[in-house]
Design an enzyme around this catalytic site. Sequence first.
Site, mmCIF file in Angstrom:
data_model
loop_
_atom_site.group_PDB
_atom_site.id
_atom_site.type_symbol
_atom_site.label_atom_id
_atom_site.label_comp_id
_atom_site.label_asym_id
_atom_site.label_seq_id
_atom_site.Cartn_x
_atom_site.Cartn_y
_atom_site.Cartn_z
ATOM 1 N NE ARG A 288 -0.641 -0.387 9.188
ATOM 2 C CZ ARG A 288 -1.214 -1.526 8.807
ATOM 3 N NH1 ARG A 288 -1.168 -1.879 7.540
ATOM 4 N NH2 ARG A 288 -1.826 -2.298 9.690
ATOM 5 C CG HIS B 184 0.298 7.335 -2.433
ATOM 6 N ND1 HIS B 184 -0.915 6.994 -2.994
ATOM 7 C CD2 HIS B 184 0.699 6.255 -1.716
ATOM 8 C CE1 HIS B 184 -1.230 5.765 -2.638
ATOM 9 N NE2 HIS B 184 -0.278 5.294 -1.859
ATOM 10 C CG HIS C 135 -4.717 7.093 -5.404
ATOM 11 N ND1 HIS C 135 -5.340 7.184 -6.620
ATOM 12 C CD2 HIS C 135 -4.457 5.760 -5.220
ATOM 13 C CE1 HIS C 135 -5.471 5.988 -7.157
ATOM 14 N NE2 HIS C 135 -4.950 5.102 -6.328
ATOM 15 C CB THR D 67 5.224 3.610 -5.306
ATOM 16 O OG1 THR D 67 3.875 3.195 -5.508
ATOM 17 C CG2 THR D 67 5.724 4.315 -6.557
ATOM 18 N NE ARG D 68 3.938 -4.200 -3.744
ATOM 19 C CZ ARG D 68 2.697 -4.667 -3.659
ATOM 20 N NH1 ARG D 68 1.972 -4.801 -4.753
ATOM 21 N NH2 ARG D 68 2.182 -5.016 -2.500
#
Length: 572
Positions: free
Chosen positions: A292, A206, A203, A198-199
């Site tokens: 995605r 996730h 929330h 992740t970058r």
Amino acid sequence: MANTPHGGVLKDLLARDAPIRSQLLEEAQSLRDITLTERQLCDLELIMNGGFSPLEGFMSEKDYTGVRDNMRLADGTLFSMPITLDVSKEEIESLSIQPGARYTLRDFRDDSPLAIITIEDVYKPNKQLEAERVFRGDPEHPAIKYLFNSAKEFYIGGKVQAVNRLNHYDYTGLRNTPAELRSQFNKLGWNKVVAFQTRNPMHRAHRELTVRAARSRQATVLIHPVVGLTKPGDIDHFTRVRVYQALLPRYPNGMAMVSLLPLAMRMGGDREALWHAIIRKNFGATHFIVGRDHAGPGSNSKGVDFYGPYDAQALVEKYRDELGIEVVPFQMMTYLPDTDEYMPVDEVPQGVKTLNISGTELRKRLRLGTHIPEWFSYPEVVKVLRESHPPRAQQGFTIFLTGYYNSGKDSVARALQTTLNEQGGRSVSMLLGETVRHELSSELGFSREDRNKNIQRIAFVAAELTRAGAAVIAAPIAPFEDSRNLAKETIEKSGSCFLVHVATPLEHSEQTDRKGIYAAARRGEIKGFTGVDDPYEAPTNADITVDLSKIDVRTAVHEIILLLESQGFFGN
């Protein structure tokens, strides 16, 4: 090298005996230096600690060509992203860079010696081919922009010998090397580990996604965020790490941990996803979530996506057996209010009500200070985001006025300063052209180069004040479009910047010049004077245009205040 159940052979260049490191440090002090950029530092750190295994240095031409064209190193090993050390022709000549020579690689931040590179070759890459084959060729792609606008014209390849670790002063307890993370997994008895790239802040969706992935594989979760270079405009890593720490207690006890990855992302879509999988295998993960549009930069100015939504999943799945890490493909998660749960979008029964908040909508709610529901994000996460991203009414901004000398821009600036002081809520700072020239740029002349330097100094000061929450009024002549655009870009890294063109005609500005400055310029007593013997490029992208030959100062200030109000800067 280390060999464990987590990830196979690891080339940890930091795992050398102290005497050898000491000898290398002594040698490093005697060699000529190559100072690394921030991106090069990220690459070197992951070369040295084994994150980029099997690489032991920056790619030679044969490795670079193999990766560029076939996603394979010269020996046939799968690797999808070129890891190159770019240098200029001037550096090659001044440092006598040639095969066989050794150089110390230094950190630009503190000049510390990090490694010694032995040059294998010096080569000039075909950047057009690299752009097309690695990043699909769209000139708007951020990696292609970097390639042509920032990367230097030559690459040097060669193995490196680690001298020192990079110095980090933030989150040191969360910065684990691959060897350290593997050891920790073994100590905890984590035999199956699902890594999550992740970058962005995380929330509730996730959290649900990663918990589902872990439970489906009877595994634990490694939240492995990038804290090197990401996409311009991304939320800073300090805020993001605080978010991850706030989110961690929401996982079932003992299911998840956070470790930071000092990666310089290329936003390379499917190729980058494959690269990420290789990196996570090196860090000891057994499974890797590919979502995605993984590592995609979104769409270009025409609204065309750089990558297909599931290109990354398809490419990583193609090489899953060779990678030695299992792909966990996941669709976008969506909220079902009737059952208070999250579900992959492709599993939602037809007709069932769903809710979602886009990234754009979230940023809007943060900007305006409006409600962010708990079904979307946990209160402790929202608290962190609001602390780092206060609503517009609490943010700083810059009003950048440009126009001819005596166009009235200074009068507008002073009146605006008075109005903003009257309204209160922020400190107000004024950067008038003449004041800046006297205080910051007294050594500069009026050549185009010096004018540009002056404007960038104004932009730097304005950006710092804006970041600190001040209202900044800058009023230089700023005659050149490219310089103004660069200044606006600099300021907008810290907050909002509005360009106001005080478009009072030259004739009116000259006729009302009581000091006789224009007359002196016409007589040749002043050289390089804007509007007389130096050009003024009228803005093509002004947020407001006012003409003080047609309206008064009060009306011009009112228009600026209305703009600020419409953008939420005076809200509750």
